[in-house]
Design a protein around this motif. Structure first.
Motif, PDB file in Angstrom:
ATOM      1  N   HIS A 199       0.895  -6.966   8.414  1.00 30.18           N
ATOM      2  CA  HIS A 199       0.451  -5.562   8.519  1.00 30.18           C
ATOM      3  C   HIS A 199       1.241  -4.685   7.537  1.00 30.18           C
ATOM      4  N   LYS A 253      -8.901  -4.767   5.937  1.00 26.86           N
ATOM      5  CA  LYS A 253      -8.152  -5.850   5.287  1.00 26.86           C
ATOM      6  C   LYS A 253      -8.041  -5.550   3.801  1.00 26.86           C
ATOM      7  N   GLU A 292      -3.304 -11.517   2.092  1.00 26.79           N
ATOM      8  CA  GLU A 292      -4.269 -10.622   2.731  1.00 26.79           C
ATOM      9  C   GLU A 292      -3.561  -9.960   3.912  1.00 26.79           C
ATOM     10  N   ILE A 302      -3.447  -6.414   6.758  1.00 23.01           N
ATOM     11  CA  ILE A 302      -4.283  -5.404   7.437  1.00 23.01           C
ATOM     12  C   ILE A 302      -3.533  -4.068   7.414  1.00 23.01           C
TER      13      ILE A 302
END
Lengths: 418, 224
Positions: free
Chosen positions: A158, A188, A199, A201
């Motif tokens: 995150h 994302k 990747e 969020i």
């Protein structure tokens, strides 16, 4: 005649003239003095406060009182653990937070992108690795989350994203900056650092008027170190908060004397602010002083006119006073006292309004400028200097017309002859 | 003792020169009550202003108690007016923002008296002219006659050598005029030197000596 006697008689006359003057006239003159006082203090105070707001934001939200950062030739502070250990021994240090820092890119909407000739929804950003808990304790970063939530230490994938990196919060189109569209909490995005991509969020959006925060991406330090492939503990920044009353400049000198300057850049919060901001502050202070000077001239002219009209309409009585043996100096002093009264009462009410209403009000509700939360800067010493200036100007403006009238021939004044 | 020798006063208005006093000789002894009379424009008020040091003569000499006023500085004249002279003007010339007591006390205060002493003397002077109950009244709260009595109180409170009065009854009704003249009579009885300008024979009769002017010259000087 003894000067003291002239002062006594001047005061005696002034007191009675003021006591029996029209309340409306006195109120109006005092009101003009109040406005002049506020013009003198508030205009400069807001102009300087606008920039002071930037300083304060930098200090509270980013740098602390002193910031130790990597030399321009390095990505990190050499021997960070040694530096931190030294800092912990100093009694002036009340709080610290360490940050890793690097450049990176963020790309959004890569999954839905069909036309590969289309420009990607990506932007460059400063990526900052933080200890979320320590950073929040130091800068209150969590309070600046306007969407979503703040980071937890355990957040693996995150990030927080600065408002200037998002199109909906950015200041319109800026050259070299392409803010991301359609990105918010839960989106994302791809974070690429030194060729390594992960990747992640978006957990929250940080809103700040400080470029260093608004154009940054935040993630836990452990995750950034992994992405950077770094296994050492050398951080890029150490922000330091000092105990109340400590002097940042003296502390900086202390660090430089200890040799830290060879391993890192040591700056007070003021040093770390871009030069342009300091120049703007100087310019605004000059502008403020310019406006204040105009205000002072207007006040002087107002008092001159008021006293001149008063003295002209009382010319006969001034003549009578001189005729019965009251000295010209005593009469002039009576007008000086009257001017002094207007200036002092106007300033006293102004002080009450300034420190009782305006300063607390603006502190509680800062003026929302695009690049800072403007506060009202009114240091008591500067305010005192302005009061002295106002009083002096007013006294001179009151004295000159009275002197002009008092110097006229006594009998001509009594008989109303020109 | 006041001695005036060959006093000339000329007013200039651009190129026009008007000679109002044309060589006046006059002497007033201590304790005298002199009325200066004459028709309008004869120069009586102008003469009073020169003698009382409110104006500067064009030429001639004025000696007061042996002192040559021509040589006095403005400051000395101011001190002289404050301590040695008292003035009663036609329009009372009271300060509107001062009460009767304050109007009378002000010159005493300027002479260095304490507030309490000045107020006490002023109250006594006002009581002497029958205004003991109007001490706190502003001039606007007094009748013309009362205002003139305040003016007299102010003029006599410091026991001046000479009391100058310029048409003191001109703005008063008969009754008030009589009161004012009675006060002057009383003061004169007490040895006060009074020089009064008037154009009314009835009030000039209170004086012991009448000096008549015409066209800037003394045309008669008679004792009653």
């Amino acid at each position: 005649m003894f000067p003291l006697l002239n002062i006594r008689v001047g005061f005696y006359l002034a007191l009675r003239q003021l006591r029996r003057a029209s309340l409306w006239t006195t109120g109006l003159i005092v009101f003009v003095m109040l406005l002049t006082f506020l013009n003198l203090v508030v205009v400069t105070g807001i102009l300087v406060g606008l920039i002071e707001g930037i300083n304060e934001s930098y200090r509270t939200q980013y740098t602390g009182d002193v910031i130790v950062s990597a030399l321009s030739t390095k990505d990190y502070i050499e021997d960070t653990s040694g530096v931190i250990a030294f800092l912990k021994t100093l009694p002036h240090v009340s709080q610290m937070t360490e940050r890793y820092q690097t450049g990176g890119t963020i790309e959004a909407n890569y999954l839905t992108r069909t036309d590969l000739t289309e420009k990607p929804n990506a932007t460059g950003a400063q990526v900052i690795g933080i200890n979320p808990e320590a950073e929040n304790a130091f800068t209150g970063l969590a309070e600046h989350i306007i969407e979503g939530e703040y980071l937890a230490e355990s957040d693996y994938d995150h990030i927080l994203i600065g408002n200037f990196l998002l199109a909906k919060y950015a200041f319109g189109e800026q050259p070299g900056l392409t803010p991301l569209t359609d990105v918010g909490p839960g989106t994302k995005v791809r974070l690429t650092i030194n060729g390594a991509t992960r990747e992640v969020i978006v957990k929250g959006v940080v809103k700040s008027k400080i470029g260093e925060l608004g154009m940054s991406v935040f993630l836990p330090a452990t995750e950034l170190r992994t992405l950077m492939g770094r296994f050492d503990q050398n951080v890029a920044q150490i922000a330091i908060r000092l105990t109340p009353g400590s002097d940042p400049v003296a502390f900086k000198q202390l660090l430089l004397r200890s040799g830290i300057g060879e391993k890192a850049k040591v700056q007070t919060f003021e040093d770390s602010i871009p030069n342009g901001v300091a120049d703007i502050k100087t310019t605004f202070a000059m502008l403020g002083n310019g406006f204040s000077s105009i205000g002072l001239v207007v006040a002087a002219i107002t008092i001159f006119i008021v006293i001149f009209i008063n003295a002209i309409t009382r010319r006969k009585f001034i003549g009578i006073l001189k005729g019965i043996g009251i000295s010209g100096e005593a009469i002039e002093i009576s007008y000086i006292f009257q001017s002094l009264f207007y200036a002092v009462i106007g300033s006293a009410i102004g002080l009450a309004v300034l420190y009782g209403v305006l300063v607390p009000l603006v502190a509680a509700h800062p003026i929302d400028f695009p690049f800072s939360d403007g506060i009202l800067v009114a240091p008591p010493f500067d305010t005192g200097v302005r009061i002295v200036l106002l009083v002096l100007t007013t006294v001179i403006a009151g004295y000159l017309p009275s002197r002009m009238i008092v110097r006229k021939n006594t009998l001509d004044s009594i008989l109303g002859r020109n | 003792m006041i001695e005036v020798k060959n006093l000339v006063k000329t007013f200039k208005d651009g190129p026009v020169e008007t000679r109002v006093l044309k060589g006046i000789d006059l002497s007033v002894k201590d304790g005298e009550f002199v009325a200066i009379m004459g028709r309008s424009g004869a120069g009586k008020s102008t003469l009073l202003y020169q003698i009382s040091l409110l104006d500067e003569p064009t030429s001639g000499r004025i000696h007061i108690n042996g002192k040559e006023t021509h040589e006095m500085s403005e400051h000395e004249k101011m001190l002289f007016r404050l301590a040695e002279f008292g003035y009663v003007f036609q329009d009372y010339a009271l300060l509107p923002e001062l009460t009767a007591l304050e109007n009378v006390a002000l010159p005493l205060y300027m002479q260095g008296a304490s507030r309490a002493a000045a107020d006490e003397k002023a109250a006594a002077a006002l009581t002497r002219v029958g205004l003991g109950l109007r001490l706190g009244n502003l001039p606007s709260q007094l009748s013309g006659g009362e205002q003139q009595r305040v003016s007299i109180s102010r003029a006599i409170a410091h026991t001046p050598d000479v009391l100058f009065a310029d048409e003191p009854t001109a703005n008063l009704d008969k009754e008030s005029s009589a009161t004012v003249m009675d006060i002057f009579k009383e003061l004169h009885k007490g040895g006060q030197t009074i020089i009064m300008v008037t154009h009314e024979d009835e009030f000039a009769a209170f004086a012991e000596r009448i000096v008549k002017l015409d066209d800037g010259k003394v045309i008669s000087d008679s004792r009653l």
